[in-house]
Design a protein around this motif. Structure first.
Motif, mmCIF file in Angstrom:
data_model
loop_
_atom_site.group_PDB
_atom_site.id
_atom_site.type_symbol
_atom_site.label_atom_id
_atom_site.label_comp_id
_atom_site.label_asym_id
_atom_site.label_seq_id
_atom_site.Cartn_x
_atom_site.Cartn_y
_atom_site.Cartn_z
ATOM 1 N N ARG A 145 0.808 -1.211 0.000
ATOM 2 C CA ARG A 145 0.000 0.000 0.000
ATOM 3 C C ARG A 145 0.848 1.270 0.000
ATOM 4 N NH1 ARG A 145 -4.378 -2.140 -1.993
ATOM 5 N NH2 ARG A 145 -6.196 -2.208 -0.633
ATOM 6 N N GLY A 146 2.168 1.097 -0.068
ATOM 7 C CA GLY A 146 3.053 2.251 -0.094
ATOM 8 C C GLY A 146 3.120 2.989 1.226
ATOM 9 N N ARG A 147 2.855 2.293 2.319
ATOM 10 C CA ARG A 147 2.867 2.947 3.626
ATOM 11 C C ARG A 147 4.273 2.962 4.202
ATOM 12 N NH1 ARG A 147 -2.680 0.555 6.454
ATOM 13 N NH2 ARG A 147 -4.093 1.301 4.805
ATOM 14 N N PRO A 148 4.639 4.027 4.910
ATOM 15 C CA PRO A 148 5.954 4.035 5.569
ATOM 16 C C PRO A 148 6.012 2.945 6.631
ATOM 17 C CG PRO A 148 4.607 5.869 6.337
ATOM 18 C CD PRO A 148 3.869 5.251 5.197
ATOM 19 N N MET A 149 7.204 2.436 6.854
ATOM 20 C CA MET A 149 7.376 1.406 7.871
ATOM 21 C C MET A 149 7.079 1.969 9.263
ATOM 22 S SD MET A 149 10.668 -1.086 8.184
ATOM 23 C CE MET A 149 11.842 0.245 8.432
ATOM 24 N N HIS A 150 7.586 3.169 9.527
ATOM 25 C CA HIS A 150 7.408 3.773 10.843
ATOM 26 C C HIS A 150 7.574 5.281 10.719
ATOM 27 C CE1 HIS A 150 7.390 4.474 15.076
ATOM 28 N NE2 HIS A 150 8.694 4.609 15.221
ATOM 29 N N ASP A 151 6.800 5.997 11.476
ATOM 30 C CA ASP A 151 6.933 7.455 11.573
ATOM 31 C C ASP A 151 6.710 7.817 13.036
ATOM 32 O OD1 ASP A 151 6.749 10.189 11.623
ATOM 33 O OD2 ASP A 151 5.305 10.353 9.973
ATOM 34 N N PRO A 152 7.780 8.131 13.772
ATOM 35 C CA PRO A 152 7.641 8.418 15.200
ATOM 36 C C PRO A 152 6.708 9.586 15.500
ATOM 37 C CG PRO A 152 9.947 8.149 14.600
ATOM 38 C CD PRO A 152 9.178 8.227 13.324
ATOM 39 N N GLU A 153 6.450 10.427 14.499
ATOM 40 C CA GLU A 153 5.584 11.584 14.723
ATOM 41 C C GLU A 153 4.111 11.289 14.455
ATOM 42 O OE1 GLU A 153 7.260 14.622 12.279
ATOM 43 O OE2 GLU A 153 9.001 14.917 13.598
ATOM 44 N N ALA A 154 3.815 10.087 13.982
ATOM 45 C CA ALA A 154 2.421 9.710 13.689
ATOM 46 C C ALA A 154 1.934 8.770 14.776
ATOM 47 C CB ALA A 154 2.330 9.050 12.324
ATOM 48 N N ALA A 155 1.043 9.241 15.616
ATOM 49 C CA ALA A 155 0.544 8.425 16.731
ATOM 50 C C ALA A 155 -0.509 7.425 16.246
ATOM 51 C CB ALA A 155 -0.068 9.329 17.796
ATOM 52 N N PRO A 156 -0.556 6.234 16.853
ATOM 53 C CA PRO A 156 -1.617 5.282 16.528
ATOM 54 C C PRO A 156 -2.991 5.861 16.877
ATOM 55 C CG PRO A 156 0.147 4.221 17.769
ATOM 56 C CD PRO A 156 0.404 5.700 17.826
ATOM 57 N N GLU A 157 -4.029 5.376 16.184
ATOM 58 C CA GLU A 157 -5.397 5.801 16.437
ATOM 59 C C GLU A 157 -6.226 4.604 16.873
ATOM 60 O OE1 GLU A 157 -7.240 8.286 13.394
ATOM 61 O OE2 GLU A 157 -5.293 8.380 12.398
ATOM 62 N N MET A 158 -7.045 4.793 17.893
ATOM 63 C CA MET A 158 -7.953 3.747 18.325
ATOM 64 C C MET A 158 -9.318 4.000 17.669
ATOM 65 S SD MET A 158 -6.177 1.701 20.236
ATOM 66 C CE MET A 158 -4.846 2.028 19.061
ATOM 67 N N HIS A 159 -9.518 3.439 16.498
ATOM 68 C CA HIS A 159 -10.688 3.749 15.675
ATOM 69 C C HIS A 159 -11.982 3.279 16.347
ATOM 70 C CE1 HIS A 159 -7.167 3.175 12.977
ATOM 71 N NE2 HIS A 159 -7.552 4.372 12.580
ATOM 72 N N ASP A 160 -12.978 4.181 16.359
ATOM 73 C CA ASP A 160 -14.239 3.854 17.011
ATOM 74 C C ASP A 160 -15.347 3.530 16.018
ATOM 75 O OD1 ASP A 160 -14.711 6.336 15.951
ATOM 76 O OD2 ASP A 160 -15.078 7.340 17.863
ATOM 77 N N SER A 161 -14.993 3.386 14.739
ATOM 78 C CA SER A 161 -15.972 2.994 13.728
ATOM 79 C C SER A 161 -15.250 2.284 12.596
ATOM 80 C CB SER A 161 -16.723 4.205 13.179
ATOM 81 O OG SER A 161 -15.875 4.981 12.348
ATOM 82 N N PHE A 162 -15.989 1.462 11.863
ATOM 83 C CA PHE A 162 -15.384 0.777 10.731
ATOM 84 C C PHE A 162 -14.949 1.764 9.662
ATOM 85 C CE2 PHE A 162 -15.942 -1.117 6.475
ATOM 86 C CZ PHE A 162 -14.861 -1.995 6.512
ATOM 87 N N ASP A 163 -15.728 2.810 9.444
ATOM 88 C CA ASP A 163 -15.380 3.793 8.421
ATOM 89 C C ASP A 163 -14.025 4.438 8.722
ATOM 90 O OD1 ASP A 163 -17.651 3.294 6.977
ATOM 91 O OD2 ASP A 163 -18.780 4.982 7.805
ATOM 92 N N ARG A 164 -13.801 4.798 9.983
ATOM 93 C CA ARG A 164 -12.523 5.401 10.348
ATOM 94 C C ARG A 164 -11.386 4.387 10.223
ATOM 95 N NH1 ARG A 164 -12.220 8.311 15.890
ATOM 96 N NH2 ARG A 164 -10.191 8.795 14.995
ATOM 97 N N TYR A 165 -11.634 3.166 10.646
ATOM 98 C CA TYR A 165 -10.610 2.127 10.536
ATOM 99 C C TYR A 165 -10.291 1.850 9.076
ATOM 100 C CZ TYR A 165 -8.393 -2.463 10.763
ATOM 101 O OH TYR A 165 -7.525 -3.523 10.617
ATOM 102 N N ASN A 166 -11.311 1.766 8.253
ATOM 103 C CA ASN A 166 -11.136 1.446 6.844
ATOM 104 C C ASN A 166 -10.373 2.550 6.110
ATOM 105 O OD1 ASN A 166 -11.702 -0.354 4.609
ATOM 106 N ND2 ASN A 166 -13.108 1.215 3.867
ATOM 107 N N ALA A 167 -10.533 3.785 6.574
ATOM 108 C CA ALA A 167 -9.869 4.923 5.917
ATOM 109 C C ALA A 167 -8.445 5.143 6.412
ATOM 110 C CB ALA A 167 -10.690 6.193 6.141
#
Length: 221
Positions: A145-167
């Motif tokens: 998907r062309g995603r970076p392996m890691h970015d220390p400045e990008a915090a994980p998100e605890m998605h509260d809906s499928f739409d947010r998780y899917n996006a």
């Protein structure tokens, strides 16, 4: 209605051909591992092995991740195939219901399974998402998907809906915190929980090592 062994044989051949050469970690061998694990768990749980095996074989035949987030693509594709293969209506409905409810949809989204067959297929699929194979599959998917392996400045998100998780399109390391490290506590069966404990521990050890090396803080032996 056709013979069950014939339907299983034809379904395996169908899925093998459809998923040949897939490079995101959702290939035939993922399906085969899920099938074998689901049948192992089914023996402990008294689940119907025929429904279990069909659902495991078809669970990724049209994954929403590869169909613009369409959650109905998988059940539709499974129903079309099972109808063509000659499966009975009750089995077809059961398998499609399992596939419709199977996927992880976000940290804050419950995904209960209504039957023992659904429970063991979901557990088997989630077990294949963690541990050593889970780590490999996660980086394979992120790279595809062309995603970076890691970015220390990008915090994980605890998605509260499928739409947010899917996006979500965050770095691959974030996926461990957004999904993989949560799966141990979302297993349905005792046997899966025991297996998940060891695989979870391995992922934690990997992440500890990854971050030490990222920071240049690892020490020579």
């Amino acid at each position: 209605m056709k013979d069950r062994d014939e339907i299983l044989r034809r379904t395996e051949a169908f899925v093998r051909e459809r998923m040949h050469g897939e490079g995101t970690g959702h290939d035939w061998w993922h399906v085969d591992r899920v099938r074998r694990m689901a049948l192992r768990l089914a023996r402990d749980e008294g689940a119907d092995p025929y429904v279990t095996e069909l659902a495991a074989l078809l669970h990724d035949v049209a994954d929403h991740k590869f169909h613009d987030g369409d959650e109905t693509a998988g059940p539709r594709a499974a129903r079309a195939w099972l109808t063509e293969a000659g499966a009975d209506a009750a089995t077809t409905d059961h398998v499609c219901a399992i596939i419709a409810a199977l996927s992880y949809k976000g940290a804050g989204v419950p995904t209960p399974m209504a039957t023992p067959e659904g429970a063991v297929v979901q557990d088997a699929d989630r077990l294949d998402a963690i541990g050593a194979i889970g780590i490999a599959r996660t980086f394979a998917y992120g790279g595809s998907r062309g995603r970076p392996m890691h970015d220390p400045e990008a915090a994980p998100e605890m998605h509260d809906s499928f739409d947010r998780y899917n996006a979500s399109a965050g770095p691959t390391i974030n996926h461990f915190h957004e999904k993989l490290l949560l799966l141990r506590d979302r297993m349905n069966t005792q046997a899966a929980r025991r297996i998940a404990e060891d695989r979870h521990r391995f992922m934690q050890e990997f992440l500890d090592r990854f971050h030490r090396e990222w920071d240049g803080a690892d020490e020579p032996a």
